[in-house]
Design an enzyme around this catalytic site. Structure first.
Site, PDB file in Angstrom:
ATOM      1  N   ASN A  65       0.824  -1.215   0.000  1.00  0.00           N
ATOM      2  CA  ASN A  65       0.000   0.000   0.000  1.00  0.00           C
ATOM      3  C   ASN A  65       0.857   1.264   0.000  1.00  0.00           C
ATOM      4  O   ASN A  65       2.023   1.243   0.394  1.00  0.00           O
ATOM      5  CB  ASN A  65      -0.903   0.018   1.236  1.00  0.00           C
ATOM      6  CG  ASN A  65      -0.092  -0.052   2.517  1.00  0.00           C
ATOM      7  OD1 ASN A  65       0.283  -1.141   2.939  1.00  0.00           O
ATOM      8  ND2 ASN A  65       0.203   1.084   3.131  1.00  0.00           N
ATOM      9  N   ASP A 108      -5.332   0.395   3.236  1.00  0.00           N
ATOM     10  CA  ASP A 108      -4.285  -0.573   3.566  1.00  0.00           C
ATOM     11  C   ASP A 108      -4.473  -1.872   2.806  1.00  0.00           C
ATOM     12  O   ASP A 108      -4.178  -2.952   3.313  1.00  0.00           O
ATOM     13  CB  ASP A 108      -4.251  -0.832   5.090  1.00  0.00           C
ATOM     14  CG  ASP A 108      -3.015  -1.633   5.511  1.00  0.00           C
ATOM     15  OD1 ASP A 108      -2.066  -1.715   4.718  1.00  0.00           O
ATOM     16  OD2 ASP A 108      -3.032  -2.198   6.624  1.00  0.00           O
ATOM     17  N   ASN A 189      -5.585 -11.994   1.919  1.00  0.00           N
ATOM     18  CA  ASN A 189      -4.366 -11.307   2.327  1.00  0.00           C
ATOM     19  C   ASN A 189      -3.165 -12.082   1.813  1.00  0.00           C
ATOM     20  O   ASN A 189      -3.229 -12.667   0.735  1.00  0.00           O
ATOM     21  CB  ASN A 189      -4.357 -11.154   3.862  1.00  0.00           C
ATOM     22  CG  ASN A 189      -3.545  -9.961   4.315  1.00  0.00           C
ATOM     23  OD1 ASN A 189      -2.329 -10.001   4.313  1.00  0.00           O
ATOM     24  ND2 ASN A 189      -4.218  -8.887   4.697  1.00  0.00           N
TER      25      ASN A 189
END
Length: 335
Positions: A65, A108, A189
Protein backbone atom coordinates in the site's frame (compact mmCIF):
# COMPACT_ATOMS: atom_id res chain seq x y z
CA UNK A 1 9.67 3.44 3.42
CA UNK A 2 10.08 3.25 -0.35
CA UNK A 3 9.59 -0.28 -1.63
CA UNK A 4 11.93 -2.09 -3.99
CA UNK A 5 12.69 -5.45 -5.57
CA UNK A 6 16.33 -6.60 -5.73
CA UNK A 7 18.31 -9.22 -7.67
CA UNK A 8 21.61 -10.57 -6.33
CA UNK A 9 24.41 -12.73 -7.66
CA UNK A 10 24.16 -15.92 -5.56
CA UNK A 11 27.91 -16.56 -5.76
CA UNK A 12 29.21 -13.13 -4.78
CA UNK A 13 26.25 -11.44 -3.09
CA UNK A 14 26.65 -8.45 -5.42
CA UNK A 15 23.45 -6.65 -6.24
CA UNK A 16 22.65 -6.94 -9.94
CA UNK A 17 19.68 -4.57 -10.14
CA UNK A 18 17.07 -2.78 -8.08
CA UNK A 19 13.56 -1.80 -9.13
CA UNK A 20 11.86 0.80 -6.95
CA UNK A 21 8.11 0.24 -6.64
CA UNK A 22 7.67 3.98 -6.10
CA UNK A 23 9.31 6.09 -8.82
CA UNK A 24 11.84 8.85 -8.29
CA UNK A 25 11.54 12.45 -9.53
CA UNK A 26 11.12 12.59 -13.30
CA UNK A 27 10.73 8.83 -13.68
CA UNK A 28 7.72 7.19 -15.31
CA UNK A 29 4.86 7.25 -12.83
CA UNK A 30 6.20 10.16 -10.78
CA UNK A 31 3.33 12.32 -12.02
CA UNK A 32 0.97 10.14 -9.96
CA UNK A 33 2.52 11.56 -6.77
CA UNK A 34 2.45 15.16 -5.52
CA UNK A 35 6.19 15.53 -4.92
CA UNK A 36 9.62 14.03 -4.23
CA UNK A 37 9.31 14.14 -0.45
CA UNK A 38 6.10 12.08 -0.55
CA UNK A 39 7.55 9.58 -3.05
CA UNK A 40 10.60 9.07 -0.84
CA UNK A 41 8.36 7.49 1.81
CA UNK A 42 5.60 6.34 -0.53
CA UNK A 43 5.38 2.68 0.55
CA UNK A 44 4.90 -0.17 -1.91
CA UNK A 45 6.87 -2.76 0.07
CA UNK A 46 7.43 -6.20 -1.51
CA UNK A 47 7.07 -8.61 1.40
CA UNK A 48 5.51 -11.80 -0.02
CA UNK A 49 6.71 -14.44 -2.49
CA UNK A 50 6.49 -13.69 -6.21
CA UNK A 51 6.31 -16.06 -9.19
CA UNK A 52 8.65 -16.73 -12.13
CA UNK A 53 8.05 -17.72 -15.77
CA UNK A 54 11.31 -19.24 -17.12
CA UNK A 55 10.16 -19.14 -20.76
CA UNK A 56 9.45 -15.40 -20.66
CA UNK A 57 12.14 -14.76 -18.03
CA UNK A 58 9.63 -12.59 -16.18
CA UNK A 59 9.16 -12.17 -12.44
CA UNK A 60 5.69 -11.34 -11.13
CA UNK A 61 5.43 -9.59 -7.79
CA UNK A 62 2.79 -7.84 -5.71
CA UNK A 63 3.43 -4.44 -4.15
CA UNK A 64 2.22 -2.93 -0.89
CA UNK A 65 0.00 0.00 0.00
CA UNK A 66 0.98 3.67 -0.28
CA UNK A 67 1.85 5.67 2.85
CA UNK A 68 0.23 6.82 5.01
CA UNK A 69 -2.38 4.07 5.12
CA UNK A 70 -5.73 5.81 5.62
CA UNK A 71 -5.23 9.52 4.95
CA UNK A 72 -4.70 10.26 1.27
CA UNK A 73 -5.12 14.01 0.96
CA UNK A 74 -1.36 14.61 1.16
CA UNK A 75 -0.58 12.09 -1.61
CA UNK A 76 -3.20 12.90 -4.24
CA UNK A 77 -2.91 10.83 -7.41
CA UNK A 78 -3.03 7.13 -8.22
CA UNK A 79 0.33 6.55 -6.43
CA UNK A 80 2.09 4.17 -8.82
CA UNK A 81 3.29 1.45 -8.48
CA UNK A 82 1.71 0.70 -5.11
CA UNK A 83 -1.12 -1.85 -4.70
CA UNK A 84 -0.10 -3.38 -8.04
CA UNK A 85 1.27 -6.45 -9.74
CA UNK A 86 4.54 -5.79 -11.55
CA UNK A 87 6.14 -7.94 -14.26
CA UNK A 88 9.92 -7.50 -14.22
CA UNK A 89 12.57 -8.71 -16.68
CA UNK A 90 14.65 -11.05 -14.52
CA UNK A 91 17.90 -10.20 -16.30
CA UNK A 92 17.70 -6.42 -16.33
CA UNK A 93 15.16 -5.43 -13.68
CA UNK A 94 13.16 -3.54 -16.31
CA UNK A 95 9.43 -3.12 -15.82
CA UNK A 96 7.63 -4.95 -18.64
CA UNK A 97 4.05 -4.32 -17.53
CA UNK A 98 2.02 -3.59 -14.45
CA UNK A 99 -1.56 -3.39 -13.25
CA UNK A 100 -2.66 -1.26 -10.32
CA UNK A 101 -5.50 -2.99 -8.50
CA UNK A 102 -6.50 -0.17 -6.16
CA UNK A 103 -5.47 3.32 -7.35
CA UNK A 104 -4.86 5.79 -4.52
CA UNK A 105 -5.51 3.15 -1.89
CA UNK A 106 -6.70 4.53 1.47
CA UNK A 107 -7.64 1.19 3.09
CA UNK A 108 -4.28 -0.57 3.57
CA UNK A 109 -5.19 -2.98 0.77
CA UNK A 110 -1.70 -4.18 -0.08
CA UNK A 111 -1.43 -6.30 -3.19
CA UNK A 112 1.10 -8.59 -1.55
CA UNK A 113 -0.45 -11.81 -2.79
CA UNK A 114 1.19 -14.88 -4.29
CA UNK A 115 0.70 -14.66 -8.10
CA UNK A 116 -0.38 -18.06 -9.45
CA UNK A 117 0.70 -19.20 -12.93
CA UNK A 118 -1.54 -21.44 -15.04
CA UNK A 119 -2.80 -22.22 -18.54
CA UNK A 120 -6.51 -21.57 -19.03
CA UNK A 121 -9.03 -21.72 -21.88
CA UNK A 122 -10.42 -18.17 -22.15
CA UNK A 123 -12.71 -17.06 -24.97
CA UNK A 124 -11.92 -20.23 -26.89
CA UNK A 125 -8.15 -19.77 -26.69
CA UNK A 126 -5.61 -21.48 -24.42
CA UNK A 127 -3.77 -18.72 -22.57
CA UNK A 128 -0.71 -18.68 -20.32
CA UNK A 129 -1.86 -16.54 -17.44
CA UNK A 130 -1.02 -15.15 -14.02
CA UNK A 131 -3.88 -15.08 -11.50
CA UNK A 132 -4.38 -12.91 -8.42
CA UNK A 133 -7.11 -13.01 -5.78
CA UNK A 134 -6.76 -9.47 -4.50
CA UNK A 135 -7.25 -7.84 -1.14
CA UNK A 136 -9.79 -5.45 -2.68
CA UNK A 137 -12.23 -8.33 -3.31
CA UNK A 138 -11.65 -8.82 -7.06
CA UNK A 139 -10.14 -11.81 -8.86
CA UNK A 140 -7.88 -11.03 -11.82
CA UNK A 141 -6.47 -13.10 -14.67
CA UNK A 142 -3.75 -11.54 -16.87
CA UNK A 143 -1.91 -12.64 -19.98
CA UNK A 144 1.59 -13.37 -18.66
CA UNK A 145 3.46 -11.80 -21.56
CA UNK A 146 1.46 -8.65 -22.20
CA UNK A 147 -0.39 -7.94 -18.96
CA UNK A 148 -3.73 -7.83 -20.78
CA UNK A 149 -6.58 -8.22 -18.32
CA UNK A 150 -8.57 -11.29 -19.37
CA UNK A 151 -10.87 -11.73 -16.35
CA UNK A 152 -11.76 -9.32 -13.55
CA UNK A 153 -14.69 -10.04 -11.24
CA UNK A 154 -15.47 -10.06 -7.51
CA UNK A 155 -14.71 -13.28 -5.63
CA UNK A 156 -16.09 -11.88 -2.37
CA UNK A 157 -19.36 -10.23 -1.33
CA UNK A 158 -17.76 -6.81 -1.01
CA UNK A 159 -20.07 -3.85 -1.76
CA UNK A 160 -17.51 -1.09 -2.26
CA UNK A 161 -17.28 -2.02 -5.96
CA UNK A 162 -18.78 -4.77 -8.11
CA UNK A 163 -17.37 -4.01 -11.58
CA UNK A 164 -14.16 -2.84 -13.22
CA UNK A 165 -13.91 0.04 -15.66
CA UNK A 166 -12.20 0.00 -19.08
CA UNK A 167 -8.81 0.36 -17.38
CA UNK A 168 -9.46 -2.56 -15.06
CA UNK A 169 -9.95 -0.33 -12.02
CA UNK A 170 -12.82 -0.83 -9.55
CA UNK A 171 -15.90 1.34 -10.12
CA UNK A 172 -16.48 2.61 -6.60
CA UNK A 173 -20.15 2.59 -5.57
CA UNK A 174 -19.59 2.66 -1.81
CA UNK A 175 -16.88 4.88 -0.36
CA UNK A 176 -17.80 3.78 3.14
CA UNK A 177 -20.61 6.27 3.74
CA UNK A 178 -23.25 3.89 2.30
CA UNK A 179 -22.39 0.82 4.34
CA UNK A 180 -19.36 -1.31 5.05
CA UNK A 181 -16.10 -2.03 3.27
CA UNK A 182 -13.66 -4.92 3.64
CA UNK A 183 -11.47 -4.22 6.66
CA UNK A 184 -7.78 -3.36 6.49
CA UNK A 185 -6.87 -7.06 6.18
CA UNK A 186 -8.93 -7.15 2.99
CA UNK A 187 -11.05 -9.80 1.31
CA UNK A 188 -7.95 -12.01 1.36
CA UNK A 189 -4.37 -11.31 2.33
CA UNK A 190 -0.85 -12.74 2.14
CA UNK A 191 -1.97 -16.30 2.94
CA UNK A 192 -1.19 -18.43 -0.13
CA UNK A 193 -3.99 -19.62 -2.42
CA UNK A 194 -3.60 -22.73 -4.56
CA UNK A 195 -4.69 -24.01 -7.93
CA UNK A 196 -5.79 -27.46 -9.11
CA UNK A 197 -5.14 -27.62 -12.89
CA UNK A 198 -6.86 -31.01 -13.32
CA UNK A 199 -10.12 -29.75 -11.82
CA UNK A 200 -9.52 -26.14 -12.93
CA UNK A 201 -10.29 -24.76 -9.48
CA UNK A 202 -8.66 -21.89 -7.62
CA UNK A 203 -8.84 -22.21 -3.82
CA UNK A 204 -8.64 -19.07 -1.71
CA UNK A 205 -9.33 -18.11 1.90
CA UNK A 206 -11.84 -15.26 1.82
CA UNK A 207 -12.52 -12.77 4.62
CA UNK A 208 -16.05 -11.37 4.52
CA UNK A 209 -15.91 -8.32 6.79
CA UNK A 210 -17.71 -5.03 7.42
CA UNK A 211 -15.55 -2.06 8.41
CA UNK A 212 -15.58 1.73 8.68
CA UNK A 213 -12.44 3.82 8.06
CA UNK A 214 -11.61 6.92 10.10
CA UNK A 215 -8.78 8.87 8.42
CA UNK A 216 -6.84 11.46 10.43
CA UNK A 217 -4.12 13.83 9.26
CA UNK A 218 -0.90 13.18 11.20
CA UNK A 219 2.51 14.77 11.31
CA UNK A 220 5.00 12.44 9.64
CA UNK A 221 7.92 11.85 11.99
CA UNK A 222 10.85 9.60 10.98
CA UNK A 223 10.92 6.41 13.03
CA UNK A 224 7.32 6.73 14.19
CA UNK A 225 4.46 4.70 12.75
CA UNK A 226 1.97 6.90 10.91
CA UNK A 227 -1.18 5.03 9.90
CA UNK A 228 -3.07 8.34 9.87
CA UNK A 229 -6.33 6.94 11.10
CA UNK A 230 -7.97 3.79 12.35
CA UNK A 231 -10.50 1.11 11.37
CA UNK A 232 -13.59 -0.21 13.11
CA UNK A 233 -14.88 -3.65 12.18
CA UNK A 234 -18.37 -4.95 12.90
CA UNK A 235 -17.67 -8.35 14.51
CA UNK A 236 -21.28 -9.43 14.07
CA UNK A 237 -21.04 -9.06 10.29
CA UNK A 238 -17.70 -10.80 9.79
CA UNK A 239 -16.76 -14.38 8.96
CA UNK A 240 -14.32 -16.44 6.93
CA UNK A 241 -14.78 -18.90 4.09
CA UNK A 242 -12.74 -21.30 1.98
CA UNK A 243 -13.94 -20.73 -1.57
CA UNK A 244 -13.37 -22.76 -4.74
CA UNK A 245 -13.78 -20.73 -7.93
CA UNK A 246 -13.48 -21.34 -11.65
CA UNK A 247 -10.78 -18.83 -12.69
CA UNK A 248 -12.14 -18.51 -16.23
CA UNK A 249 -15.33 -16.79 -15.03
CA UNK A 250 -14.98 -16.53 -11.20
CA UNK A 251 -18.00 -18.77 -10.71
CA UNK A 252 -18.17 -20.16 -7.17
CA UNK A 253 -18.15 -23.98 -7.26
CA UNK A 254 -18.31 -24.55 -3.50
CA UNK A 255 -17.41 -22.97 -0.20
CA UNK A 256 -16.90 -23.87 3.45
CA UNK A 257 -17.75 -21.24 6.05
CA UNK A 258 -15.60 -20.45 9.09
CA UNK A 259 -16.97 -18.74 12.22
CA UNK A 260 -14.53 -15.79 12.06
CA UNK A 261 -12.34 -14.11 9.42
CA UNK A 262 -9.42 -16.41 8.78
CA UNK A 263 -5.79 -15.93 7.71
CA UNK A 264 -4.80 -19.52 6.84
CA UNK A 265 -3.46 -20.43 3.42
CA UNK A 266 -4.41 -23.39 1.24
CA UNK A 267 -2.63 -26.33 -0.38
CA UNK A 268 -4.21 -28.52 -3.06
CA UNK A 269 -2.92 -31.91 -4.17
CA UNK A 270 -3.05 -34.00 -7.34
CA UNK A 271 -5.08 -36.61 -5.46
CA UNK A 272 -7.96 -34.14 -5.11
CA UNK A 273 -7.52 -33.01 -1.51
CA UNK A 274 -7.37 -29.40 -0.31
CA UNK A 275 -5.79 -28.54 3.04
CA UNK A 276 -6.80 -25.34 4.82
CA UNK A 277 -7.38 -23.98 8.32
CA UNK A 278 -9.18 -21.41 10.41
CA UNK A 279 -8.64 -18.75 13.04
CA UNK A 280 -9.93 -21.16 15.70
CA UNK A 281 -6.92 -23.40 15.06
CA UNK A 282 -8.59 -26.20 13.11
CA UNK A 283 -6.47 -27.78 10.38
CA UNK A 284 -8.74 -29.38 7.78
CA UNK A 285 -8.85 -31.47 4.63
CA UNK A 286 -11.53 -31.10 1.93
CA UNK A 287 -12.59 -32.94 -1.19
CA UNK A 288 -11.36 -30.62 -3.96
CA UNK A 289 -14.28 -31.37 -6.27
CA UNK A 290 -17.16 -31.08 -3.80
CA UNK A 291 -15.89 -29.20 -0.75
CA UNK A 292 -16.81 -32.04 1.60
CA UNK A 293 -14.93 -31.71 4.90
CA UNK A 294 -13.00 -34.97 5.11
CA UNK A 295 -11.02 -34.48 8.34
CA UNK A 296 -9.95 -31.89 10.89
CA UNK A 297 -7.47 -31.56 13.73
CA UNK A 298 -7.56 -28.86 16.47
CA UNK A 299 -4.01 -27.47 16.65
CA UNK A 300 -4.70 -25.23 19.65
CA UNK A 301 -3.67 -21.91 18.06
CA UNK A 302 -4.84 -19.81 15.09
CA UNK A 303 -3.36 -20.82 11.75
CA UNK A 304 -2.11 -17.38 10.73
CA UNK A 305 -0.77 -16.79 7.24
CA UNK A 306 0.48 -20.36 6.92
CA UNK A 307 -0.31 -22.88 4.23
CA UNK A 308 0.41 -26.58 4.59
CA UNK A 309 3.39 -28.19 2.88
CA UNK A 310 3.94 -31.81 1.94
CA UNK A 311 6.98 -34.04 1.52
CA UNK A 312 7.94 -37.70 1.12
CA UNK A 313 10.28 -39.40 3.63
CA UNK A 314 11.23 -43.08 3.55
CA UNK A 315 8.34 -43.83 1.22
CA UNK A 316 5.75 -42.12 3.43
CA UNK A 317 3.90 -38.90 2.56
CA UNK A 318 3.67 -36.21 5.24
CA UNK A 319 1.63 -33.01 5.52
CA UNK A 320 2.92 -30.26 7.81
CA UNK A 321 1.28 -27.11 9.20
CA UNK A 322 2.56 -24.30 11.39
CA UNK A 323 0.23 -23.07 14.14
CA UNK A 324 1.16 -20.75 16.99
CA UNK A 325 4.70 -21.75 18.02
CA UNK A 326 4.33 -25.37 16.86
CA UNK A 327 4.87 -27.27 13.64
CA UNK A 328 2.73 -30.42 13.39
CA UNK A 329 3.23 -33.27 10.90
CA UNK A 330 0.54 -35.72 9.77
CA UNK A 331 0.66 -38.92 7.76
CA UNK A 332 -1.52 -41.90 6.94
CA UNK A 333 -0.78 -45.08 8.94
CA UNK A 334 1.97 -47.22 7.39
CA UNK A 335 0.69 -49.99 5.13
Amino acid sequence: TRGFLDAYDPETGKRIWRFYTVPGPGETGSDTWPGADVMARGGGATWVTGAYDPELNLIYWGTGNPNPLYYGEDRKGTNLYTASIIAIDAETGTLKWYHQFTPHDTHDWDSNHVPVLAELPIAGQQRKVVMVANRNGFFYVFDRATGKLLVGKPFSDTTWARELDANGHPIVVNDGSKGCLPDQWGSTNHMPPSYDPARRLFFVTVRETCAAYLPVKEEIVPGRISNSGTVRRDADRSYGVLRAIDPTNVERKWEFKYPTPTMAGTMSTASGVVFAGDNEGNFMAFDAATGKNLWFYPTGAPIWGAAAMSYMLDGRQYVVIGSGTNVTAFALPPQ
